[in-house]
Design an enzyme around this catalytic site. Structure first.
Site, PDB file in Angstrom:
ATOM      1  N   HIS A 132      -3.289   7.274   2.095  1.00  0.00           N
ATOM      2  CA  HIS A 132      -3.612   6.052   1.722  1.00  0.00           C
ATOM      3  C   HIS A 132      -4.836   5.646   2.101  1.00  0.00           C
ATOM      4  O   HIS A 132      -5.373   5.965   3.343  1.00  0.00           O
ATOM      5  CB  HIS A 132      -2.474   4.838   1.997  1.00  0.00           C
ATOM      6  CG  HIS A 132      -3.264   3.354   1.787  1.00  0.00           C
ATOM      7  ND1 HIS A 132      -3.513   2.892   0.464  1.00  0.00           N
ATOM      8  CD2 HIS A 132      -3.380   2.569   2.617  1.00  0.00           C
ATOM      9  CE1 HIS A 132      -4.020   2.009   0.520  1.00  0.00           C
ATOM     10  NE2 HIS A 132      -3.804   1.582   1.985  1.00  0.00           N
TER      11      HIS A 132
ATOM     12  N   ASN B  72     -10.276  -0.052  -0.828  1.00  0.00           N
ATOM     13  CA  ASN B  72      -8.726   0.020  -0.605  1.00  0.00           C
ATOM     14  C   ASN B  72      -8.257  -0.586  -2.003  1.00  0.00           C
ATOM     15  O   ASN B  72      -8.382  -1.904  -2.383  1.00  0.00           O
ATOM     16  CB  ASN B  72      -8.221  -0.777   0.586  1.00  0.00           C
ATOM     17  CG  ASN B  72      -6.802  -0.678   0.692  1.00  0.00           C
ATOM     18  OD1 ASN B  72      -6.108  -0.583  -0.225  1.00  0.00           O
ATOM     19  ND2 ASN B  72      -6.116  -1.167   1.882  1.00  0.00           N
TER      20      ASN B  72
ATOM     21  N   CYS C 287       0.829  -1.211   0.099  1.00  0.00           N
ATOM     22  CA  CYS C 287       0.127  -0.005  -0.004  1.00  0.00           C
ATOM     23  C   CYS C 287       0.708   1.312   0.032  1.00  0.00           C
ATOM     24  O   CYS C 287       0.278   2.294  -0.324  1.00  0.00           O
ATOM     25  CB  CYS C 287      -1.032  -0.193   1.134  1.00  0.00           C
ATOM     26  SG  CYS C 287      -2.105  -1.258   0.920  1.00  0.00           S
TER      27      CYS C 287
HETATM   28  O1  UT7 Z   1      -3.895  -1.251   3.302  1.00  0.00           O
HETATM   29  C1  UT7 Z   1      -2.951  -1.955   4.065  1.00  0.00           C
HETATM   30  C2  UT7 Z   1      -3.013  -1.529   5.584  1.00  0.00           C
HETATM   31  N1  UT7 Z   1      -4.260  -2.312   5.956  1.00  0.00           N
HETATM   32  C3  UT7 Z   1      -4.824  -1.556   6.917  1.00  0.00           C
HETATM   33  O2  UT7 Z   1      -4.285  -0.592   7.312  1.00  0.00           O
HETATM   34  C4  UT7 Z   1      -5.964  -2.191   7.728  1.00  0.00           C
HETATM   35  C5  UT7 Z   1      -5.968  -2.305   9.185  1.00  0.00           C
HETATM   36  N2  UT7 Z   1      -7.070  -2.790   9.932  1.00  0.00           N
HETATM   37  C6  UT7 Z   1      -8.437  -2.319   9.639  1.00  0.00           C
HETATM   38  O3  UT7 Z   1      -8.584  -1.459   9.072  1.00  0.00           O
HETATM   39  C7  UT7 Z   1      -9.594  -3.180  10.470  1.00  0.00           C
HETATM   40  O4  UT7 Z   1      -8.579  -3.711  11.459  1.00  0.00           O
HETATM   41  C8  UT7 Z   1     -10.522  -3.880   9.746  1.00  0.00           C
HETATM   42  C9  UT7 Z   1     -11.326  -3.079   9.160  1.00  0.00           C
HETATM   43  C10 UT7 Z   1      -9.882  -4.770   8.821  1.00  0.00           C
HETATM   44  C11 UT7 Z   1     -11.584  -4.509  11.106  1.00  0.00           C
HETATM   45  O5  UT7 Z   1     -11.956  -3.424  11.847  1.00  0.00           O
HETATM   46  P1  UT7 Z   1     -11.717  -3.968  13.537  1.00  0.00           P
HETATM   47  O6  UT7 Z   1     -12.674  -3.082  14.060  1.00  0.00           O
HETATM   48  O7  UT7 Z   1     -10.315  -3.830  13.558  1.00  0.00           O
HETATM   49  O8  UT7 Z   1     -12.568  -5.257  13.689  1.00  0.00           O
HETATM   50  P2  UT7 Z   1     -12.058  -6.786  14.261  1.00  0.00           P
HETATM   51  O9  UT7 Z   1     -11.024  -7.524  13.410  1.00  0.00           O
HETATM   52  O10 UT7 Z   1     -11.734  -6.398  15.661  1.00  0.00           O
HETATM   53  O11 UT7 Z   1     -13.361  -7.379  14.403  1.00  0.00           O
HETATM   54  C12 UT7 Z   1     -14.511  -6.813  15.343  1.00  0.00           C
HETATM   55  C13 UT7 Z   1     -15.725  -7.817  15.212  1.00  0.00           C
HETATM   56  C14 UT7 Z   1     -15.117  -9.341  15.358  1.00  0.00           C
HETATM   57  O12 UT7 Z   1     -16.280  -9.994  16.153  1.00  0.00           O
HETATM   58  P3  UT7 Z   1     -16.049 -10.152  17.671  1.00  0.00           P
HETATM   59  O13 UT7 Z   1     -14.919 -11.072  17.730  1.00  0.00           O
HETATM   60  O14 UT7 Z   1     -16.058  -9.028  18.467  1.00  0.00           O
HETATM   61  O15 UT7 Z   1     -17.649 -11.039  17.897  1.00  0.00           O
HETATM   62  C15 UT7 Z   1     -15.214  -9.599  13.902  1.00  0.00           C
HETATM   63  O16 UT7 Z   1     -15.577 -11.110  14.033  1.00  0.00           O
HETATM   64  O17 UT7 Z   1     -16.376  -7.694  14.001  1.00  0.00           O
HETATM   65  C16 UT7 Z   1     -16.312  -8.961  13.232  1.00  0.00           C
HETATM   66  N3  UT7 Z   1     -16.353  -8.827  11.779  1.00  0.00           N
HETATM   67  C17 UT7 Z   1     -17.212  -8.533  11.178  1.00  0.00           C
HETATM   68  N4  UT7 Z   1     -18.492  -8.384  11.338  1.00  0.00           N
HETATM   69  C18 UT7 Z   1     -19.095  -8.041  10.015  1.00  0.00           C
HETATM   70  C19 UT7 Z   1     -15.007  -8.852  11.240  1.00  0.00           C
HETATM   71  N5  UT7 Z   1     -15.255  -8.473   9.805  1.00  0.00           N
HETATM   72  C20 UT7 Z   1     -16.658  -8.318   9.776  1.00  0.00           C
HETATM   73  C21 UT7 Z   1     -17.423  -8.034   8.889  1.00  0.00           C
HETATM   74  N6  UT7 Z   1     -18.727  -7.962   9.105  1.00  0.00           N
HETATM   75  N7  UT7 Z   1     -17.030  -7.903   7.702  1.00  0.00           N
END
Ligand code: UT7
Length: 331
Positions: free
Chosen positions: A256, A286, A116
């Site tokens: 980004h 993205n 990225c």
């Molecule tokens: O571009 C390259 C660099 N990449 C980045 O900069 C990305 C960095 N990371 C992120 O942007 C975020 O971590 C994400 C958008 C990928 C995820 O957001 P988050 O707030 O960190 O969510 P999480 O992974 O901690 O998940 C929270 C909850 C989980 O459920 P529990 O364990 O709390 O019950 C996940 O299973 O949300 C759940 N979850 C979803 N729910 C609905 C994960 N994906 C989804 C989804 N829809 N698509």
């Protein structure tokens, strides 16, 4: 000290027509529009569905319109650098394929892989070709067909990415415009948190690897988020300090587009209001190497000659950085 700098003299972009919106994703995986919008800022993304078309197809579209805008031909280009992690082939390079498709006969060309951060790495590289005095027209294109490496049964990643390409032309400037400074960094310890494994020489594509899904994009989102939010903000604050810039001096932050929350944290740290931040994550998601040039393309009409612009990115590797430039033209 020489006042020769590389200025962006034209920008262009291209995205596929096909839209994949959050409601369509609701039919594919256990997710919902509200979750995706609140956690990421994304509403829809573009997907390249044309059979046999890869990253070079999109990059070629973007570069052809760039050349038309600037009124030059492919044979005027001295260098083409393509920032991508989704090359058409392992080799020849995507840049090489682009040369053939646009009809460039006089350019040296190569791909640059910094995930990225690819576009800002390529911009700094292109800038140094110009500063050498030997090259007069350098095209830097960021292009990725992320849909080729995404697992559309994995809700944690398939909601994030889209396909697209954005390109800029760099030319010499001695009047005080162009790229002033850059800080680019790497921390290889991030290699296991963000990667696509099963394409390379250490872990080649085998039937077993495909069954395990090793060829797909993999990310530990929460861990990556923590790194991204601090590193992108730190490096942007550092480049401002080094160039005696305050938030008021910055006309635009062009970040980004991985997550709206990361972008907001970076802007806050820089003392830049969200009204001065280019955002198109809601439309394109993205697109990896393409996010920053696609923003430049969309917001070009708002930029004024002399504007102080900071570009910032964070991505796989880890790689991250910031570039400070003065915009060179009114459109
Ligand atoms: O571009 C390259 C660099 N990449 C980045 O900069 C990305 C960095 N990371 C992120 O942007 C975020 O971590 C994400 C958008 C990928 C995820 O957001 P988050 O707030 O960190 O969510 P999480 O992974 O901690 O998940 C929270 C909850 C989980 O459920 P529990 O364990 O709390 O019950 C996940 O299973 O949300 C759940 N979850 C979803 N729910 C609905 C994960 N994906 C989804 C989804 N829809 N698509």
């Amino acid at each position: 000290m020489s006042s020769l700098r590389a200025a962006i003299t034209a920008v262009s972009g291209w995205v596929p027509e096909d839209i994949l919106d959050n409601h369509q994703l609701e039919q594919m995986v256990e997710t919902n529009d509200e979750w995706i919008q609140t956690r990421t800022g994304i509403k829809e993304r573009r997907i390249l569905k044309k059979e046999g078309a890869g990253t070079s197809y999109m990059a070629t579209k973007a570069i052809n319109s760039l050349l038309e805008k600037r009124g030059i031909t492919a044979n005027d280009i001295d260098v083409i650098i393509c920032a991508t992690i989704t090359p058409d082939l392992l080799f020849p390079s995507t840049a090489n394929l682009i040369c053939e498709q646009i009809g460039a006969k006089n350019a040296l060309s190569f791909d640059l892989a910094a995930a990225c951060s690819g576009f800002i790495y390529a911009l700094e590289t292109g800038s140094n070709f110009i500063k050498s005095g030997q090259y007069k027209k350098v095209v830097v294109v960021g292009a990725d067909k992320m849909s080729a490496i995404i697992d559309y049964t994995d809700r944690s990643t398939c909601i994030l990415f889209g396909d697209g390409a954005g390109a800029v032309l760099l030319e010499p400037d001695e009047e005080g415009y162009g790229v002033y400074d850059s800080i680019l960094k790497t921390d290889g310890s991030g290699k296991d948190l963000l990667r696509a494994k099963g394409h390379g020489s250490a872990d080649p594509l085998t039937p077993e690897n495909i069954i395990k899904g090793e060829h797909f994009f993999y990310q530990e989102g929460k861990a990556v988020f923590k790194f991204a939010v601090t590193r992108m903000a730190d490096v942007s604050a550092e480049i401002m300090k080094r160039n005696n810039l305050t938030g008021d001096d910055i006309a635009y932050l062009v970040p980004h587009q991985a997550n709206k929350r990361i972008i907001e944290a970076t802007a806050k740290r820089m003392g830049v209001g969200m009204d001065k931040v280019t955002l198109n994550i809601q439309k394109f998601g993205n697109t990896t190497g393409a996010t920053i040039p696609l923003c430049l393309w969309e917001f070009e009409k708002d930029f004024k000659k002399g504007d102080n612009i900071v570009l910032a990115a964070f991505g796989g590797g880890f790689t991250w950085g910031s570039v400070y430039l003065k915009w060179a033209y009114n459109s």
